[in-house]
Design a protein around this motif. Structure first.
Motif: not given
Length: 318
Positions: A71-75, A134-143, A197-202, A221-225
């Motif tokens: 996960l990279d951060r840009y401006h 935020d929810f869309l990204v959660y859904g993607l990560l969860d799947v 993935m745990p670090d990416v999700v966190r 929850d996704v990080e735990d999975h």
């Protein structure tokens, strides 16, 4: 290509052209967009980059295959790279790059596009969907994480048959050992996609759900999975390695048994060889040049050979 437009958590438009995405967002100030591209060309992606002000380095990563999960951060946006996986006799991976802006999630799936993304949960809860991107990204990560964990489970279950065939007298058949080596190689490839993935999700949770109190537990929850998937893969790697090591030790034991038996039979054969060699020398012996001398030599061979056989058999050398 797939596209969806949400307003206050409700799906209001879908399957429109990528060229319309920017105009639709401007027309609906409260809308959020999901745009899914499958193996787009450089020109198509650069056009979107100009529309959504995406960083050139992120665009370059999206066009490059086999980037690491990160996960990279840009401006003005985030760049996410991950792998959706599935397992049926072999691991199939689809690399997914995602641009995360305040109002849009743009995913880029790279070839071979072998894993389908079933994102029906985006439409299952309007309250959560109101969380926007935020929810869309959660859904993607969860799947993605659920698919990784399911694949790790299937690999672990497939080891049961290998373990049953390896646990037994003697070394395992060659096809079982080859299957074990193939699974270990598969786990190594899966680990490269899952371990970060745990670090990416966190990091995604910190960046996206910091102000969304109702979404924080979902990201956790996704990080735990993701951590469970990593732990299961490590467990499976240790398990298959121990099975192969045990089989190698069993092969060594079997080889030692064979060597010991060959040495024992060589000792038995050496006795009559020594006796006949001795009686064959030009030295008089009882029965020399007599018919009953042959009976004496034969009796010596039988008695000494039988005695040595009984001794070695009692010591389990034969």
């Amino acid at each position: 290509m797939s596209s969806r437009l949400y307003v206050k958590g409700r799906l209001v438009a879908e399957e429109f052209d990528a060229a319309e995405a920017g105009a639709r967002l401007r027309a609906e100030p409260g809308a959020v967009l999901w745009l899914d591209l499958v193996d787009p060309g450089p020109d198509e992606l650069r056009a979107l980059a100009a529309e959504f002000e995406l960083h050139p380095l992120a665009v370059e990563d999206a066009l490059t295959d086999r980037e690491r999960p990160k996960l990279d951060r840009y401006h003005n946006h985030l760049f996410l790279n991950l792998y959706a996986v599935a397992f049926d006799d072999e691991v199939r991976k689809t690399e997914i790059s995602a641009f995360i802006t305040p109002r849009a999630l743009i995913t880029v799936r790279k070839p071979p596009d072998e894993v389908a993304l079933h994102l029906d949960r985006w439409d299952a809860d309007e309250r959560l969907a109101s969380g926007g991107v935020d929810f869309l990204v959660y859904g993607l990560l969860d799947v993605v994480v659920d698919g990784q964990y399911a694949s790790a489970q299937r690999i672990d279950e497939s080891m049961d048959g290998i373990e049953d065939r390896m646990i037994g007298e003697g070394a395992a058949p060659r096809d079982v050992r080859r299957r074990g080596f193939a699974l270990r190689r598969t786990l190594a490839g899966l680990r490269r996609a899952v371990a970060p993935m745990p670090d990416v999700v966190r990091e995604a949770g910190r960046a996206l759900a910091a102000d969304e109190h109702h979404l924080r537990p979902y990201y956790r929850d996704v990080e735990d999975h993701a951590r469970r998937a990593v732990d299961l893969i490590e467990h499976s790697r240790n398990r298959i390695t121990e099975l192969l090591d045990d089989d190698l030790a069993e092969q060594s034991n079997a080889l030692n048994d064979v060597t010991r038996k060959l040495a024992a039979w060589a000792a038995i054969i050496a006795i009559p060889t020594a006796i006949t060699g001795y009686f064959g020398q030009n030295v008089p012996y009882p029965g020399y040049e007599k018919w009953w001398g042959f009976l004496i030599s034969t009796a010596c061979i039988v008695l000494t050979g039988s005695g040595l056989y009984a001794y070695l058999k009692r010591r389990n050398w034969l």
